[in-house]
Design an enzyme around this catalytic site. Structure first.
Site, PDB file in Angstrom:
ATOM      1  N   ARG A  44     -10.637 -10.706   3.035  1.00  0.00           N
ATOM      2  CA  ARG A  44     -11.542  -9.507   2.168  1.00  0.00           C
ATOM      3  C   ARG A  44     -11.041  -8.448   1.924  1.00  0.00           C
ATOM      4  NH1 ARG A  44     -17.102  -9.538   5.945  1.00  0.00           N
ATOM      5  NH2 ARG A  44     -17.405  -7.624   5.158  1.00  0.00           N
TER       6      ARG A  44
ATOM      7  N   ARG B 154     -30.613  -2.525   8.033  1.00  0.00           N
ATOM      8  CA  ARG B 154     -28.818  -1.333   8.194  1.00  0.00           C
ATOM      9  C   ARG B 154     -29.067   0.324   7.906  1.00  0.00           C
ATOM     10  NH1 ARG B 154     -24.139  -5.083   6.973  1.00  0.00           N
ATOM     11  NH2 ARG B 154     -22.509  -4.074   7.273  1.00  0.00           N
TER      12      ARG B 154
ATOM     13  N   ARG C 293      -8.546 -10.041  10.422  1.00  0.00           N
ATOM     14  CA  ARG C 293      -9.778 -11.485   9.931  1.00  0.00           C
ATOM     15  C   ARG C 293      -9.361 -11.830   8.736  1.00  0.00           C
ATOM     16  NH1 ARG C 293     -15.301  -9.717   9.245  1.00  0.00           N
ATOM     17  NH2 ARG C 293     -14.043  -8.109   8.153  1.00  0.00           N
TER      18      ARG C 293
ATOM     19  N   ARG D 184     -16.352   2.317   5.852  1.00  0.00           N
ATOM     20  CA  ARG D 184     -17.404   1.560   6.115  1.00  0.00           C
ATOM     21  C   ARG D 184     -18.234   1.701   7.547  1.00  0.00           C
ATOM     22  NH1 ARG D 184     -14.102  -4.314   5.775  1.00  0.00           N
ATOM     23  NH2 ARG D 184     -15.968  -5.129   7.363  1.00  0.00           N
TER      24      ARG D 184
ATOM     25  N   LYS E 112     -20.265  -9.689  14.757  1.00  0.00           N
ATOM     26  CA  LYS E 112     -21.339  -9.724  14.634  1.00  0.00           C
ATOM     27  C   LYS E 112     -21.651 -11.628  13.507  1.00  0.00           C
ATOM     28  CE  LYS E 112     -22.438  -6.549  11.899  1.00  0.00           C
ATOM     29  NZ  LYS E 112     -21.273  -5.877  12.522  1.00  0.00           N
TER      30      LYS E 112
HETATM   31  P1  AP5 Z   1     -16.561 -10.832  12.467  1.00  0.00           P
HETATM   32  O1  AP5 Z   1     -17.133 -11.916  13.522  1.00  0.00           O
HETATM   33  O2  AP5 Z   1     -16.618 -11.204  11.010  1.00  0.00           O
HETATM   34  O3  AP5 Z   1     -17.450  -9.306  12.211  1.00  0.00           O
HETATM   35  P2  AP5 Z   1     -18.153  -8.877  11.811  1.00  0.00           P
HETATM   36  O4  AP5 Z   1     -19.031  -7.782  13.295  1.00  0.00           O
HETATM   37  O5  AP5 Z   1     -19.396  -9.930  11.389  1.00  0.00           O
HETATM   38  O6  AP5 Z   1     -17.612  -7.328  10.901  1.00  0.00           O
HETATM   39  P3  AP5 Z   1     -17.999  -7.507   8.834  1.00  0.00           P
HETATM   40  O7  AP5 Z   1     -17.173  -6.632   8.857  1.00  0.00           O
HETATM   41  O8  AP5 Z   1     -18.312  -9.235   8.646  1.00  0.00           O
HETATM   42  O9  AP5 Z   1     -19.017  -6.665   9.686  1.00  0.00           O
HETATM   43  P4  AP5 Z   1     -20.044  -5.572   8.117  1.00  0.00           P
HETATM   44  O10 AP5 Z   1     -21.327  -4.544   8.651  1.00  0.00           O
HETATM   45  O11 AP5 Z   1     -18.613  -4.679   7.939  1.00  0.00           O
HETATM   46  O12 AP5 Z   1     -19.902  -6.743   7.073  1.00  0.00           O
HETATM   47  P5  AP5 Z   1     -20.628  -7.164   6.032  1.00  0.00           P
HETATM   48  O13 AP5 Z   1     -20.148  -8.792   4.697  1.00  0.00           O
HETATM   49  O14 AP5 Z   1     -22.274  -7.733   6.682  1.00  0.00           O
HETATM   50  O15 AP5 Z   1     -15.364 -10.176  13.583  1.00  0.00           O
HETATM   51  C1  AP5 Z   1     -14.747  -9.771  12.855  1.00  0.00           C
HETATM   52  C2  AP5 Z   1     -12.452 -10.099  13.474  1.00  0.00           C
HETATM   53  O16 AP5 Z   1     -12.846  -9.867  14.999  1.00  0.00           O
HETATM   54  C3  AP5 Z   1     -12.919 -11.535  13.041  1.00  0.00           C
HETATM   55  O17 AP5 Z   1     -11.452 -11.723  12.772  1.00  0.00           O
HETATM   56  C4  AP5 Z   1     -13.253 -12.691  14.138  1.00  0.00           C
HETATM   57  O18 AP5 Z   1     -11.938 -13.405  14.952  1.00  0.00           O
HETATM   58  C5  AP5 Z   1     -12.698 -11.449  15.652  1.00  0.00           C
HETATM   59  N1  AP5 Z   1     -13.994 -11.164  16.640  1.00  0.00           N
HETATM   60  C6  AP5 Z   1     -15.033 -11.091  16.853  1.00  0.00           C
HETATM   61  N2  AP5 Z   1     -15.144 -11.403  18.395  1.00  0.00           N
HETATM   62  C7  AP5 Z   1     -13.899 -11.439  18.501  1.00  0.00           C
HETATM   63  C8  AP5 Z   1     -13.609 -11.331  20.229  1.00  0.00           C
HETATM   64  N3  AP5 Z   1     -15.108 -11.374  21.077  1.00  0.00           N
HETATM   65  N4  AP5 Z   1     -12.934 -10.972  20.637  1.00  0.00           N
HETATM   66  C9  AP5 Z   1     -11.607 -10.637  19.487  1.00  0.00           C
HETATM   67  N5  AP5 Z   1     -11.523 -11.339  18.452  1.00  0.00           N
HETATM   68  C10 AP5 Z   1     -12.757 -11.324  17.743  1.00  0.00           C
HETATM   69  O19 AP5 Z   1     -20.938  -6.526   5.229  1.00  0.00           O
HETATM   70  C11 AP5 Z   1     -20.554  -6.227   3.804  1.00  0.00           C
HETATM   71  C12 AP5 Z   1     -20.745  -4.843   3.186  1.00  0.00           C
HETATM   72  O20 AP5 Z   1     -21.818  -6.104   2.329  1.00  0.00           O
HETATM   73  C13 AP5 Z   1     -20.973  -3.742   3.555  1.00  0.00           C
HETATM   74  O21 AP5 Z   1     -20.316  -2.580   3.725  1.00  0.00           O
HETATM   75  C14 AP5 Z   1     -22.206  -2.719   2.329  1.00  0.00           C
HETATM   76  O22 AP5 Z   1     -21.782  -2.990   1.330  1.00  0.00           O
HETATM   77  C15 AP5 Z   1     -23.178  -4.773   1.872  1.00  0.00           C
HETATM   78  N6  AP5 Z   1     -24.681  -5.163   2.986  1.00  0.00           N
HETATM   79  C16 AP5 Z   1     -23.963  -5.961   3.673  1.00  0.00           C
HETATM   80  N7  AP5 Z   1     -25.306  -6.212   4.231  1.00  0.00           N
HETATM   81  C17 AP5 Z   1     -25.953  -4.835   3.596  1.00  0.00           C
HETATM   82  C18 AP5 Z   1     -27.045  -4.419   4.144  1.00  0.00           C
HETATM   83  N8  AP5 Z   1     -27.811  -5.168   4.436  1.00  0.00           N
HETATM   84  N9  AP5 Z   1     -27.674  -3.194   3.432  1.00  0.00           N
HETATM   85  C19 AP5 Z   1     -26.669  -2.993   2.288  1.00  0.00           C
HETATM   86  N10 AP5 Z   1     -24.785  -2.996   1.926  1.00  0.00           N
HETATM   87  C20 AP5 Z   1     -25.460  -3.844   2.795  1.00  0.00           C
END
Ligand code: AP5
Length: 231
Positions: free
Chosen positions: A172, A100, A139, A183, A25
């Protein structure tokens, strides 16, 4: 602004990236937002910023995120509302990690309607669990500019250093295996129901997120261009 990042057309709505942790994402949302010249709004990044600054919100969110659980809607909704009321969001924006929960989606729908936006366009990043662990444990993120790398599939030229700005690359704290499991569980239980929620609204576009970064990007750009009139 780099030539390839010059906005190509107006977006005129919110684009939402919906998918499990590690589905890509953040990687794709950043590129799409750059292409349209609109803000990339990652609630995860916003919450991490609150944690770094030690705000009251950050202090409450830190232990919850450390356990891999969702931060309660009561904390997240106000933070998002405040952000999308800023003038730079007036022509649309790209959400990464929000909404979410169904409650968040309903709240967002009301907010967008009030502000005169069209229905959001939702990109569902479809991917099997097996790939997610490799992506998340591999990552690394630049501490300065936020560029996302992967030690297996997208390594920097020099280990631990960002290609763009020489910033330090960090892992992270929630990318440890035991937290990743929680998660993924939170995603299945609380976020996956949004797939049928948005499908019913006719606003969902599915993308095969297991393909390469470039292939996924191309598919997303074509889908968004078809709704925004961009070329
Ligand atoms: P990346 O692009 O970083 O993936 P992502 O889907 O963004 O993964 P996240 O871990 O950031 O998602 P998340 O939803 O758990 O975290 P968030 O920060 O939102 O890619 C991942 C890896 O894969 C990278 O190394 C990249 O290079 C690689 N990659 C990407 N595409 C690829 C491809 N096509 N091929 C190969 N490799 C690839 O949330 C963190 C925490 O915050 C949550 O757990 C929660 O506690 C809180 N939070 C955030 N938003 C909310 C909300 N709205 N409500 C409640 N809690 C929330």
């Amino acid at each position: 602004m780099a030539l390839e990042q010059r906005p190509v057309a107006k977006l005129d709505r919110a684009v939402i990236f919906l998918g499990p942790p590690g589905s890509g994402k953040g990687t794709q949302a950043k590129v799409l937002a750059g292409k349209y010249g609109v803000p990339h709004l990652s609630t995860g990044d916003m919450l991490r910023e609150h944690i770094v600054k030690g705000t009251p919100l950050g202090l409450k969110a830190k232990p919850i995120m450390g356990r891999g659980e969702l931060v309660p809607d009561s904390l997240v909704l106000g933070m998002v509302a405040e952000r999308i009321e800023q003038p730079d969001c007036s022509h649309g924006f790209v959400f990464d990690g929000f909404p979410r929960t169904v409650a968040q989606a309903k709240y967002l729908g009301e907010m967008l309607k009030r502000q005169g936006f069209k229905q959001p366009f939702v990109i569902h990043m479809v991917i099997g669990k097996a790939l997610l662990l490799r992506r998340l444990t591999g990552r690394r993120t630049c501490k300065v500019g936020g560029e996302i790398y992967n030690i297996y599939d997208r390594p920097p030229k020099v280990e631990g250093i960002c290609d763009n700005d020489s910033g330090e690359l960090i892992q992270r704290p929630d990318d440890r295996e035991e937290v990743i499991t929680q998660r993924l569980h939170a995603y299945e239980k609380q976020t996956a129901p949004l797939v049928s929620y948005y499908r019913r609204l006719g606003a969902l576009h599915e993308v095969d997120a297991s393909k390469s970064v470039q292939e996924v990007q191309q598919e997303i750009e074509q889908a968004v261009a078809s709704i925004s009139g961009a070329r």
